[in-house]
Design a protein around this motif. Structure first.
Motif, PDB file in Angstrom:
ATOM      1  N   ASN A  78       0.830  -1.219   0.000  1.00  0.00           N
ATOM      2  CA  ASN A  78       0.000   0.000   0.000  1.00  0.00           C
ATOM      3  C   ASN A  78       0.859   1.262   0.000  1.00  0.00           C
ATOM      4  OD1 ASN A  78       0.902   0.193   2.663  1.00  0.00           O
ATOM      5  ND2 ASN A  78      -0.993  -0.646   3.516  1.00  0.00           N
ATOM      6  N   ARG A  79       2.150   1.088  -0.309  1.00  0.00           N
ATOM      7  CA  ARG A  79       3.053   2.228  -0.489  1.00  0.00           C
ATOM      8  C   ARG A  79       4.212   1.778  -1.380  1.00  0.00           C
ATOM      9  NH1 ARG A  79       4.351   0.585   4.925  1.00  0.00           N
ATOM     10  NH2 ARG A  79       6.601   0.218   5.224  1.00  0.00           N
ATOM     11  N   PRO A  80       5.059   2.705  -1.837  1.00  0.00           N
ATOM     12  CA  PRO A  80       6.158   2.341  -2.748  1.00  0.00           C
ATOM     13  C   PRO A  80       7.132   1.341  -2.134  1.00  0.00           C
ATOM     14  CG  PRO A  80       5.766   4.701  -2.824  1.00  0.00           C
ATOM     15  CD  PRO A  80       4.929   4.168  -1.693  1.00  0.00           C
ATOM     16  N   ILE A  81       7.769   0.564  -2.994  1.00  0.00           N
ATOM     17  CA  ILE A  81       8.755  -0.439  -2.610  1.00  0.00           C
ATOM     18  C   ILE A  81      10.130   0.000  -3.102  1.00  0.00           C
ATOM     19  CG2 ILE A  81       9.512  -2.831  -2.995  1.00  0.00           C
ATOM     20  CD1 ILE A  81       6.531  -3.541  -3.340  1.00  0.00           C
ATOM     21  N   ARG A  82      11.130  -0.077  -2.216  1.00  0.00           N
ATOM     22  CA  ARG A  82      12.520   0.207  -2.594  1.00  0.00           C
ATOM     23  C   ARG A  82      13.175  -1.080  -3.053  1.00  0.00           C
ATOM     24  NH1 ARG A  82      15.491   1.732   2.385  1.00  0.00           N
ATOM     25  NH2 ARG A  82      17.210   2.396   1.046  1.00  0.00           N
ATOM     26  N   LEU A  83      13.936  -1.004  -4.130  1.00  0.00           N
ATOM     27  CA  LEU A  83      14.686  -2.150  -4.637  1.00  0.00           C
ATOM     28  C   LEU A  83      16.138  -1.711  -4.769  1.00  0.00           C
ATOM     29  CD1 LEU A  83      13.603  -4.372  -7.671  1.00  0.00           C
ATOM     30  CD2 LEU A  83      15.932  -4.110  -6.876  1.00  0.00           C
ATOM     31  N   ILE A  84      16.992  -2.207  -3.876  1.00  0.00           N
ATOM     32  CA  ILE A  84      18.379  -1.746  -3.811  1.00  0.00           C
ATOM     33  C   ILE A  84      19.273  -2.699  -4.593  1.00  0.00           C
ATOM     34  CG2 ILE A  84      20.268  -1.097  -2.279  1.00  0.00           C
ATOM     35  CD1 ILE A  84      18.196  -0.829  -0.028  1.00  0.00           C
ATOM     36  N   ILE A 139       2.205  -4.413 -11.970  1.00  0.00           N
ATOM     37  CA  ILE A 139       1.548  -5.604 -11.434  1.00  0.00           C
ATOM     38  C   ILE A 139       1.125  -5.393  -9.980  1.00  0.00           C
ATOM     39  CG2 ILE A 139       1.912  -8.045 -10.859  1.00  0.00           C
ATOM     40  CD1 ILE A 139       4.024  -7.977 -13.227  1.00  0.00           C
ATOM     41  N   LEU A 140       1.996  -4.778  -9.183  1.00  0.00           N
ATOM     42  CA  LEU A 140       1.736  -4.596  -7.760  1.00  0.00           C
ATOM     43  C   LEU A 140       0.863  -3.385  -7.451  1.00  0.00           C
ATOM     44  CD1 LEU A 140       5.327  -5.431  -6.502  1.00  0.00           C
ATOM     45  CD2 LEU A 140       3.269  -6.782  -6.018  1.00  0.00           C
ATOM     46  N   GLY A 141       0.760  -2.464  -8.400  1.00  0.00           N
ATOM     47  CA  GLY A 141      -0.061  -1.276  -8.183  1.00  0.00           C
ATOM     48  C   GLY A 141       0.599  -0.217  -7.326  1.00  0.00           C
ATOM     49  N   GLN A 142       1.894  -0.350  -7.105  1.00  0.00           N
ATOM     50  CA  GLN A 142       2.675   0.647  -6.362  1.00  0.00           C
ATOM     51  C   GLN A 142       4.026   0.822  -7.048  1.00  0.00           C
ATOM     52  OE1 GLN A 142       1.959   2.562  -3.767  1.00  0.00           O
ATOM     53  NE2 GLN A 142      -0.051   1.695  -3.257  1.00  0.00           N
ATOM     54  N   ASP A 145       5.527 -13.882  -7.081  1.00  0.00           N
ATOM     55  CA  ASP A 145       4.588 -14.000  -8.201  1.00  0.00           C
ATOM     56  C   ASP A 145       4.622 -12.760  -9.092  1.00  0.00           C
ATOM     57  OD1 ASP A 145       3.960 -16.424  -7.085  1.00  0.00           O
ATOM     58  OD2 ASP A 145       1.988 -15.812  -6.332  1.00  0.00           O
ATOM     59  N   ALA A 146       4.729 -11.586  -8.467  1.00  0.00           N
ATOM     60  CA  ALA A 146       4.761 -10.342  -9.242  1.00  0.00           C
ATOM     61  C   ALA A 146       6.036 -10.242 -10.066  1.00  0.00           C
ATOM     62  CB  ALA A 146       4.639  -9.142  -8.299  1.00  0.00           C
ATOM     63  N   PHE A 147       7.183 -10.552  -9.459  1.00  0.00           N
ATOM     64  CA  PHE A 147       8.445 -10.427 -10.193  1.00  0.00           C
ATOM     65  C   PHE A 147       8.616 -11.544 -11.219  1.00  0.00           C
ATOM     66  CE2 PHE A 147       9.500  -7.398  -6.869  1.00  0.00           C
ATOM     67  CZ  PHE A 147      10.189  -6.434  -7.592  1.00  0.00           C
ATOM     68  N   LYS A 148       8.019 -12.691 -10.976  1.00  0.00           N
ATOM     69  CA  LYS A 148       8.054 -13.747 -11.992  1.00  0.00           C
ATOM     70  C   LYS A 148       7.285 -13.298 -13.229  1.00  0.00           C
ATOM     71  CE  LYS A 148       7.493 -18.710 -12.732  1.00  0.00           C
ATOM     72  NZ  LYS A 148       6.821 -18.669 -14.026  1.00  0.00           N
TER      73      LYS A 148
END
Length: 327
Positions: A35-41, A64-67, A273-276
């Motif tokens: 329900n908020r942004p995701i950081r990918l380092i 896919i995730l909506g964020q 599932d989203a990243f796949k």
């Protein structure tokens, strides 16, 4: 008195709400994720063979995730900083990290208080690198045989750049030197953007790296001496592998995503599932192909098993090269 009674009631309501939230089933919390942004380092510099495909992947996953999935670069230390940061990050699924091969060497080369297998939540493996060794197009070194011959005639004077000390590229070059009975001089850089500029600027004689060099090879500025896969590169089919040259080395370096230890398995599954789905989109494959790379999927279970096996294999390599930390 009325005010005290009112405040007491408010306190009871707040306490009840907190207890109710804590008691909420894990799957109910996961249902609300994200329900908020995701950081990918990621552990390498912007604009390179790691960064560009990751940005395509992150954009796909965002849809896919909506964020938003926001890529953050943390280069240096051979690509291990993202995994290190997971040790002080909340296990809520909102901060993810790329795991590069050097992470599995840390227990043998550095004093750390965490375990790369037990203290990360493995999500999904995404791809494997393609590696190669390049020199300037005007270099007198035209083949791998020339490269080894120069090193034998000039001990310690043949310089090569890599993305950093204890990276797969560094260790593979040192393994090559040991097998061939020669000595190279290693120059570590923070990433392939830096190493390419150093090579083009004449500051180093060669570079071992992922195909950030591809465009320069194709434009005639650099010469590719060898690739390191099990078979020849589809993009550079005229260039031999170390294996076929009889040098006894095949090297790839799978990488994927992890979350902090203790992340809810339901959230891990949702991320997997989203990243796949994101990595199956054509634009991700196309972004990898620019660097002569291909998708390399491992499930959550497969990726965790790969990590455990790799830690054992890396220990053997480190000890063979005598690079393990003093006891």
């Amino acid at each position: 008195m009325q005010r005290r009674h009112f405040m007491a009631q408010v306190g009871l309501i707040a306490a009840s709400a907190a207890v109710g939230l804590a008691a909420m089933p894990a799957h109910a919390q996961a249902d609300k994720f994200p329900n908020r942004p995701i950081r990918l380092i990621i552990g390498y510099t912007a604009g390179g063979s790691t960064d560009i495909p990751f940005r395509v992947l992150a954009d796909n996953a965002s849809k896919i995730l909506g964020q938003p999935v926001i890529v953050e670069n943390k280069p240096g230390a051979g690509g291990v900083l993202p995994a290190q940061l997971m040790q002080s990050t909340a296990p809520d699924g909102y901060t993810l990290a790329q795991v590069a091969m050097p992470v599995y060497r840390l227990p043998y080369t550095t004093k750390i208080n965490w375990d790369p297998v037990k203290d990360l939540s493995y999500i999904i493996n995404l791809a494997g690198y393609s590696f190669g060794l390049v020199v300037p197009a005007d270099s007198p070194i035209k083949t791998m045989q020339d490269y080894i011959a120069y090193a034998k005639a000039n001990p310690g004077k043949l310089t090569y750049g890599s993305p950093g000390s204890m990276t797969t590229l560094h260790l593979t070059m040192e393994d090559l030197a040991m097998r061939q009975g020669v000595q190279f001089s290693h120059i570590p850089y923070k990433g392939n953007s830096e190493s390419m500029q150093a090579l083009l600027g004449g500051h180093v004689m060669s570079v071992a790296d992922t195909p950030a060099w591809a465009q320069y090879v194709e434009s005639g500025k650099l010469r590719l001496l060898s690739t390191w896969g099990d078979k020849r590169s589809a993009r550079f089919p005229n260039v031999p592998t170390l294996k076929e040259l009889g040098m006894g080395i095949v090297q790839t370096s799978p990488f994927g995503l992890v979350a902090p230890k203790g992340t809810d398995p339901a959230i891990v599954k949702k991320l997997h599932d989203a990243f796949k789905q994101a990595m199956e989109m054509p634009n991700y494959r196309e972004s990898l192909a620019k660097f002569d790379m291909e998708p390399y999927y491992m499930s959550t279970t497969q990726y965790a098993a790969f990590a455990a096996d790799t830690v054992k294999r890396e220990r053997a390599i480190i000890e063979k090269l005598g690079l393990n930390k003093p006891q």
